[in-house]
Design a protein around this motif. Sequence first.
Motif, PDB file in Angstrom:
ATOM      1  N   THR A   1      41.427  40.307  33.247  1.00  0.00           N
ATOM      2  CA  THR A   1      40.860  38.990  33.003  1.00  0.00           C
ATOM      3  C   THR A   1      41.488  37.989  33.961  1.00  0.00           C
ATOM      4  O   THR A   1      42.704  37.908  34.081  1.00  0.00           O
ATOM      5  N   ASP A   2      40.656  37.231  34.663  1.00  0.00           N
ATOM      6  CA  ASP A   2      41.100  36.343  35.729  1.00  0.00           C
ATOM      7  C   ASP A   2      40.946  34.884  35.297  1.00  0.00           C
ATOM      8  O   ASP A   2      39.836  34.411  35.054  1.00  0.00           O
ATOM      9  N   GLU A   3      42.055  34.168  35.218  1.00  0.00           N
ATOM     10  CA  GLU A   3      42.030  32.774  34.761  1.00  0.00           C
ATOM     11  C   GLU A   3      41.197  31.880  35.675  1.00  0.00           C
ATOM     12  O   GLU A   3      40.342  31.116  35.214  1.00  0.00           O
ATOM     13  N   ALA A   4      41.437  31.971  36.976  1.00  0.00           N
ATOM     14  CA  ALA A   4      40.725  31.104  37.921  1.00  0.00           C
ATOM     15  C   ALA A   4      39.224  31.335  37.859  1.00  0.00           C
ATOM     16  O   ALA A   4      38.434  30.386  37.918  1.00  0.00           O
TER      17      ALA A   4
ATOM     18  N   HIS B   1      43.078  31.714  25.405  1.00  0.00           N
ATOM     19  CA  HIS B   1      43.623  32.731  24.504  1.00  0.00           C
ATOM     20  C   HIS B   1      44.009  34.021  25.229  1.00  0.00           C
ATOM     21  O   HIS B   1      44.989  34.662  24.856  1.00  0.00           O
ATOM     22  N   ILE B   2      43.254  34.411  26.240  1.00  0.00           N
ATOM     23  CA  ILE B   2      43.531  35.694  26.891  1.00  0.00           C
ATOM     24  C   ILE B   2      44.524  35.555  28.042  1.00  0.00           C
ATOM     25  O   ILE B   2      45.370  36.423  28.248  1.00  0.00           O
ATOM     26  N   THR B   3      44.425  34.459  28.812  1.00  0.00           N
ATOM     27  CA  THR B   3      45.313  34.301  29.970  1.00  0.00           C
ATOM     28  C   THR B   3      46.373  33.228  29.761  1.00  0.00           C
ATOM     29  O   THR B   3      47.116  32.911  30.679  1.00  0.00           O
ATOM     30  N   SER B   4      46.434  32.664  28.550  1.00  0.00           N
ATOM     31  CA  SER B   4      47.401  31.591  28.242  1.00  0.00           C
ATOM     32  C   SER B   4      47.248  30.416  29.207  1.00  0.00           C
ATOM     33  O   SER B   4      48.236  29.836  29.664  1.00  0.00           O
ATOM     34  N   SER B   5      46.019  30.072  29.526  1.00  0.00           N
ATOM     35  CA  SER B   5      45.738  29.012  30.486  1.00  0.00           C
ATOM     36  C   SER B   5      45.877  27.638  29.844  1.00  0.00           C
ATOM     37  O   SER B   5      45.021  27.205  29.073  1.00  0.00           O
ATOM     38  N   VAL B   6      46.962  26.926  30.182  1.00  0.00           N
ATOM     39  CA  VAL B   6      47.135  25.570  29.664  1.00  0.00           C
ATOM     40  C   VAL B   6      46.151  24.618  30.340  1.00  0.00           C
ATOM     41  O   VAL B   6      45.772  23.592  29.765  1.00  0.00           O
ATOM     42  N   GLN B   7      45.740  24.947  31.543  1.00  0.00           N
ATOM     43  CA  GLN B   7      44.767  24.109  32.232  1.00  0.00           C
ATOM     44  C   GLN B   7      43.436  24.095  31.488  1.00  0.00           C
ATOM     45  O   GLN B   7      42.764  23.062  31.407  1.00  0.00           O
ATOM     46  N   SER B   8      43.044  25.238  30.938  1.00  0.00           N
ATOM     47  CA  SER B   8      41.790  25.291  30.187  1.00  0.00           C
ATOM     48  C   SER B   8      41.903  24.476  28.901  1.00  0.00           C
ATOM     49  O   SER B   8      40.946  23.819  28.482  1.00  0.00           O
ATOM     50  N   ALA B   9      43.062  24.499  28.264  1.00  0.00           N
ATOM     51  CA  ALA B   9      43.262  23.704  27.051  1.00  0.00           C
ATOM     52  C   ALA B   9      43.151  22.217  27.368  1.00  0.00           C
ATOM     53  O   ALA B   9      42.522  21.448  26.632  1.00  0.00           O
ATOM     54  N   HIS B  10      43.757  21.807  28.470  1.00  0.00           N
ATOM     55  CA  HIS B  10      43.680  20.404  28.887  1.00  0.00           C
ATOM     56  C   HIS B  10      42.241  20.012  29.198  1.00  0.00           C
ATOM     57  O   HIS B  10      41.783  18.927  28.823  1.00  0.00           O
ATOM     58  N   LYS B  11      41.524  20.903  29.872  1.00  0.00           N
ATOM     59  CA  LYS B  11      40.134  20.616  30.213  1.00  0.00           C
ATOM     60  C   LYS B  11      39.274  20.489  28.960  1.00  0.00           C
ATOM     61  O   LYS B  11      38.414  19.601  28.868  1.00  0.00           O
ATOM     62  N   LEU B  12      39.500  21.348  27.978  1.00  0.00           N
ATOM     63  CA  LEU B  12      38.762  21.266  26.722  1.00  0.00           C
ATOM     64  C   LEU B  12      39.015  19.924  26.034  1.00  0.00           C
ATOM     65  O   LEU B  12      38.085  19.293  25.503  1.00  0.00           O
TER      66      LEU B  12
END
Length: 349
Positions: free
Chosen positions: A190-193, A225-236
């Motif tokens: 699974t790729d975060e970018a 949830h899968i890649t622990s992406s804090v950037q995605s949380a901020h974007k949400l």
Amino acid sequence: MQTTDNSTAAHTTMQYPSLPTLYFSNDDQNESTQATQLAGEEDESPSLQTLPAELMHTCLTKYADWGDLAKLACVNSKWKNMVEDAAEFGGRDAKWELSMCLLHGDDKHDWNNEEEMTEDGNGENDNNAKNNRGLQKNEALALKYLTEMSGVEIDETMNGASSEGEEAGQSVLPDNWQSPQTNDETNVTTDEAALLQLATCHLAGTGLPKPNPPLALHLLQTAYHITSSVQSAHKLALLYEYPTQSNNLIPIDVVAAFEWFKAAAQSGHIPSMAELALCYELGCGVAQNDEEALDWYTKAAEAGHGASHYSVGEHFEEARGVRMDQEEACLWYYRAARLGEEDGVGGLR
């Protein structure tokens, strides 16, 4: 206060595409040349294909970008899949670079000139000069590569409703999530970018008939949830708090915004720390709490967030969540001013 997030998912350094060394070997041409020599005939019109495969590889691809490969693919029918072959041979980094080039319509994508995500959420920079000598813009093909890289199987039936919460008309929250089906059979990581870029495309409708905000939210949540992406949380969180982030396609939900800012802040995302502090300060999505606001402003400031220095000083000056201390307030205003914050200069006056 909408903070600027300069952090990005791991982007690769711009690279030249590559192919196997013997990619240009031509057994048919070699057999034809040998037959000519056996017949005693002299080849009066030597072609590029008579060169050793290794030399052809060096001459044709060592300094070639994706646009050059696209043009070479038109020279010989045996090379028609050259761009796709280079993407497969180069692996993840090559597919990422090619997908970005296809999205933006350039032959080699320079991340140093990439504009940050704008408030309207499209991330486009029409002022950037495109080096499109050979590679044409193809958003649909870019989505294909990004989907392969993401490692998540995207079911088209997810359009309009991608989770139980969305089906019920509820906002996506950190704890409201079901694990999607992944490409385990192909052993794809699974790729975060890729997930973040896919979410951006689905949000803006890039390469699609129309935007699909629910699927964009699902992809961002999956990245978290899968890649622990804090950037995605901020974007949400930004999507739920600022309508311009989604072209007004996602309803405002300050509670959901607070929860996602909190999730990102607790994972060390600095802009989210400042946003979370503001939520506590204003009582936006949570009960108003000056002590919590000061705590998170302080954490953000200590992590290097300029504007938060002023906010800490303001709390000391106005005795919000802490006893009044004019000297301490001036100290924080001074630090903010040193970091270029105009409010810090105003506070010192």
